[in-house]
Scaffold this motif. Structure first.
Motif, PDB file in Angstrom:
ATOM      1  N   CYS A  88       0.831  -1.209   0.000  1.00 40.60           N
ATOM      2  CA  CYS A  88       0.000   0.000   0.000  1.00 40.60           C
ATOM      3  C   CYS A  88       0.862   1.255   0.000  1.00 40.60           C
ATOM      4  O   CYS A  88       0.540   2.249   0.667  1.00 40.60           O
ATOM      5  CB  CYS A  88      -0.944  -0.002   1.196  1.00 40.60           C
ATOM      6  SG  CYS A  88      -0.119  -0.150   2.795  1.00 40.60           S
ATOM      7  N   ASN A  89       1.965   1.236  -0.749  1.00 41.57           N
ATOM      8  CA  ASN A  89       2.820   2.418  -0.818  1.00 41.57           C
ATOM      9  C   ASN A  89       2.261   3.416  -1.817  1.00 41.57           C
ATOM     10  O   ASN A  89       1.285   3.154  -2.542  1.00 41.57           O
ATOM     11  CB  ASN A  89       4.258   2.025  -1.187  1.00 41.57           C
ATOM     12  CG  ASN A  89       4.306   1.180  -2.452  1.00 41.57           C
ATOM     13  OD1 ASN A  89       3.469   1.315  -3.335  1.00 41.57           O
ATOM     14  ND2 ASN A  89       5.291   0.294  -2.536  1.00 41.57           N
ATOM     15  N   VAL A  94      -0.771   5.327  -6.719  1.00 40.44           N
ATOM     16  CA  VAL A  94      -0.869   6.203  -7.891  1.00 40.44           C
ATOM     17  C   VAL A  94      -1.079   5.388  -9.162  1.00 40.44           C
ATOM     18  O   VAL A  94      -1.851   5.768 -10.053  1.00 40.44           O
ATOM     19  CB  VAL A  94       0.391   7.083  -7.991  1.00 40.44           C
ATOM     20  CG1 VAL A  94       0.420   7.831  -9.316  1.00 40.44           C
ATOM     21  CG2 VAL A  94       0.451   8.064  -6.825  1.00 40.44           C
ATOM     22  N   GLU A  95      -0.426   4.242  -9.267  1.00 44.51           N
ATOM     23  CA  GLU A  95      -0.576   3.393 -10.455  1.00 44.51           C
ATOM     24  C   GLU A  95      -2.011   2.882 -10.601  1.00 44.51           C
ATOM     25  O   GLU A  95      -2.576   2.903 -11.698  1.00 44.51           O
ATOM     26  CB  GLU A  95       0.398   2.223 -10.357  1.00 44.51           C
ATOM     27  CG  GLU A  95       0.331   1.276 -11.550  1.00 44.51           C
ATOM     28  CD  GLU A  95       1.275   0.110 -11.395  1.00 44.51           C
ATOM     29  OE1 GLU A  95       1.207  -0.817 -12.225  1.00 44.51           O
ATOM     30  OE2 GLU A  95       2.081   0.114 -10.443  1.00 44.51           O
ATOM     31  N   LEU A  97      -4.718   4.240  -9.260  1.00 43.98           N
ATOM     32  CA  LEU A  97      -5.620   5.366  -9.519  1.00 43.98           C
ATOM     33  C   LEU A  97      -5.561   5.789 -10.985  1.00 43.98           C
ATOM     34  O   LEU A  97      -6.590   6.175 -11.571  1.00 43.98           O
ATOM     35  CB  LEU A  97      -5.251   6.538  -8.614  1.00 43.98           C
ATOM     36  CG  LEU A  97      -5.632   6.402  -7.141  1.00 43.98           C
ATOM     37  CD1 LEU A  97      -5.145   7.602  -6.355  1.00 43.98           C
ATOM     38  CD2 LEU A  97      -7.138   6.240  -6.985  1.00 43.98           C
ATOM     39  N   ARG A  98      -4.389   5.730 -11.593  1.00 43.23           N
ATOM     40  CA  ARG A  98      -4.277   6.054 -13.019  1.00 43.23           C
ATOM     41  C   ARG A  98      -5.113   5.089 -13.862  1.00 43.23           C
ATOM     42  O   ARG A  98      -5.755   5.502 -14.839  1.00 43.23           O
ATOM     43  CB  ARG A  98      -2.814   6.001 -13.455  1.00 43.23           C
ATOM     44  CG  ARG A  98      -1.990   7.222 -13.081  1.00 43.23           C
ATOM     45  CD  ARG A  98      -0.747   7.331 -13.934  1.00 43.23           C
ATOM     46  NE  ARG A  98       0.041   8.510 -13.600  1.00 43.23           N
ATOM     47  CZ  ARG A  98       1.122   8.503 -12.845  1.00 43.23           C
ATOM     48  NH1 ARG A  98       1.553   7.359 -12.324  1.00 43.23           N
ATOM     49  NH2 ARG A  98       1.792   9.625 -12.589  1.00 43.23           N
ATOM     50  N   MET A  99      -5.108   3.821 -13.516  1.00 46.10           N
ATOM     51  CA  MET A  99      -5.909   2.838 -14.243  1.00 46.10           C
ATOM     52  C   MET A  99      -7.400   3.160 -14.120  1.00 46.10           C
ATOM     53  O   MET A  99      -8.154   3.077 -15.100  1.00 46.10           O
ATOM     54  CB  MET A  99      -5.623   1.429 -13.706  1.00 46.10           C
ATOM     55  CG  MET A  99      -4.211   0.945 -13.959  1.00 46.10           C
ATOM     56  SD  MET A  99      -3.873  -0.637 -13.127  1.00 46.10           S
ATOM     57  CE  MET A  99      -5.150  -1.668 -13.841  1.00 46.10           C
ATOM     58  N   THR A 100      -7.818   3.548 -12.936  1.00 47.06           N
ATOM     59  CA  THR A 100      -9.229   3.875 -12.721  1.00 47.06           C
ATOM     60  C   THR A 100      -9.614   5.159 -13.449  1.00 47.06           C
ATOM     61  O   THR A 100     -10.690   5.239 -14.068  1.00 47.06           O
ATOM     62  CB  THR A 100      -9.516   4.019 -11.224  1.00 47.06           C
ATOM     63  OG1 THR A 100      -9.167   2.799 -10.568  1.00 47.06           O
ATOM     64  CG2 THR A 100     -10.975   4.326 -10.978  1.00 47.06           C
ATOM     65  N   PHE A 101      -8.763   6.176 -13.381  1.00 45.19           N
ATOM     66  CA  PHE A 101      -9.070   7.442 -14.053  1.00 45.19           C
ATOM     67  C   PHE A 101      -9.092   7.285 -15.566  1.00 45.19           C
ATOM     68  O   PHE A 101      -9.790   8.038 -16.257  1.00 45.19           O
ATOM     69  CB  PHE A 101      -8.039   8.504 -13.649  1.00 45.19           C
ATOM     70  CG  PHE A 101      -8.097   8.877 -12.188  1.00 45.19           C
ATOM     71  CD1 PHE A 101      -9.198   8.559 -11.423  1.00 45.19           C
ATOM     72  CD2 PHE A 101      -7.032   9.547 -11.582  1.00 45.19           C
ATOM     73  CE1 PHE A 101      -9.248   8.897 -10.075  1.00 45.19           C
ATOM     74  CE2 PHE A 101      -7.078   9.888 -10.251  1.00 45.19           C
ATOM     75  CZ  PHE A 101      -8.189   9.562  -9.495  1.00 45.19           C
ATOM     76  N   ALA A 102      -8.351   6.310 -16.103  1.00 42.38           N
ATOM     77  CA  ALA A 102      -8.388   6.067 -17.545  1.00 42.38           C
ATOM     78  C   ALA A 102      -9.754   5.552 -17.989  1.00 42.38           C
ATOM     79  O   ALA A 102     -10.156   5.768 -19.144  1.00 42.38           O
ATOM     80  CB  ALA A 102      -7.300   5.066 -17.936  1.00 42.38           C
TER      81      ALA A 102
END
Length: 349
Positions: A88-89, A94-95, A97-102
């Protein structure tokens, strides 16, 4: 407090002793440090956003089943995304969240607790660079981020009742969660998020709209075809088509040159024009009365008659005019075929 008052009144008494004991206890620093938790304040719920994916709540669940799970829930539709991670670093957060925002786009606000992954400098820069307002809940007060905290409990309970691999369990839980009406909104998260219901096993119990429409169309066609005559035209056929440019001559001759659909065709007229007509606007030349003549032919015949006709001697003015027989008009449409109604076949007249 009540024990202090009882002990004091058991030895001494003066007017206002209870009030003075209360004031003395409130000023005691030792009593202040060890006092009970005060009564809760009135509930202040989060405002419900009017657009999907405008505010999201994020949190980690785990370690659970040997993995960490990042939960992301939409405050409007209650749509839930879950990512499996080994740690959970900040980099892993961030990785994911980027997948979800895409898939969903960038939200306006993200609410989280004060976990190490959410308070780091790298995470704050990620939020700032994407124009997302990051709101952190009060430390050690999970109810501030209660939407995702309740989703964590639901997720853990459902995962224990599922069977199969970890990914299979997660997929089954997400499918059931997204297609089930939420207790707060009364509508499934998928319908609020995407504007349509996801197809599930229960959808098979509902009637097929396409089948209903096809049956209605078949019934309408069967009723309409009882009163029509089947006909068709082919390329090269000599036909008459409706002429809408000259009301005096509603039909004009032509030849079919192209089929533009099941019941429409392109016709070349005798004057060189190309028109597109429906079969209801086309009639085969063999079924038409031979007395139908194109306007150009009528004009040419009248001109030739005037040229070949010899001048006659005019009758005297006193001569009585000859009685002319009334002209009979030629029918310009097919004779109607009269049929006996089928309902009278069982009766003798």
């Amino acid at each position: 407090m009540s024990q202090m008052k009882s002990l004091g009144r058991g030895h001494v008494w003066w007017p206002g002793i209870d009030k003075e004991i209360e004031e003395k206890a409130k000023k005691c620093s030792t009593c202040q440090v060890h006092q009970r938790t005060p009564q809760r304040v009135s509930l202040h719920p989060w405002e419900w956003p009017h657009r999907p994916w405008s505010r999201i709540h994020i949190d980690y669940a785990g370690p659970f089943m040997g993995k960490m799970f990042l939960l992301i829930i939409d405050a409007h539709s209650k749509w839930l995304d879950i990512h499996i991670t080994n740690s959970c670093n900040t980099q892993s957060t961030v990785e994911k969240l980027r997948m979800t925002f895409a898939n969903h786009g960038l939200p306006e606000m993200a609410v989280s607790d004060n976990g190490p992954a959410f308070v780091s400098k790298e995470f704050e820069e990620f939020m700032k660079n994407n124009g997302i307002r990051h709101v952190k809940s009060a430390p050690y007060h999970p109810s501030t981020n209660g939407l995702v905290e309740r989703a964590v409990q639901t997720f853990k309970k459902a995962m224990k009742t599922q069977s199969g691999t970890l990914q299979t369990r997660l997929s089954r839980f997400l499918f059931k969660y997204r297609t089930t009406p939420h207790t707060t909104t009364g509508i499934s998260p998928a319908e609020l998020r995407w504007g349509t219901k996801l197809r599930s096993h229960l959808t098979l119990l509902q009637s097929d709209v396409g089948k209903t429409v096809r049956y209605a169309q078949h019934k309408q066609k069967r009723h309409c075809d009882e009163h029509v005559r089947q006909r068709s035209v082919s390329i090269g056929d000599d036909v008459f088509v409706r002429n809408y440019s000259n009301p005096k001559f509603p039909w004009t001759a032509g030849k079919v040159v192209e089929s533009t659909g099941p019941i429409s065709a392109k016709v070349a007229l005798d004057d060189g024009k190309m028109v597109r007509r429906h079969q209801d606007q086309i009639s085969s030349s063999s079924t038409k009365d031979s007395s139908i003549i194109a306007p150009e032919e009528i004009q040419e015949s009248n001109t030739s008659t005037e040229e070949t006709q010899a001048p006659e001697t005019q009758a005297p003015e006193t001569q009585a005019p000859e009685t002319q027989a009334p002209e009979t008009q030629t029918r310009r449409y097919p004779t109607r075929e009269r049929r006996r109604p089928k309902k009278l076949d069982d009766y003798e007249l």
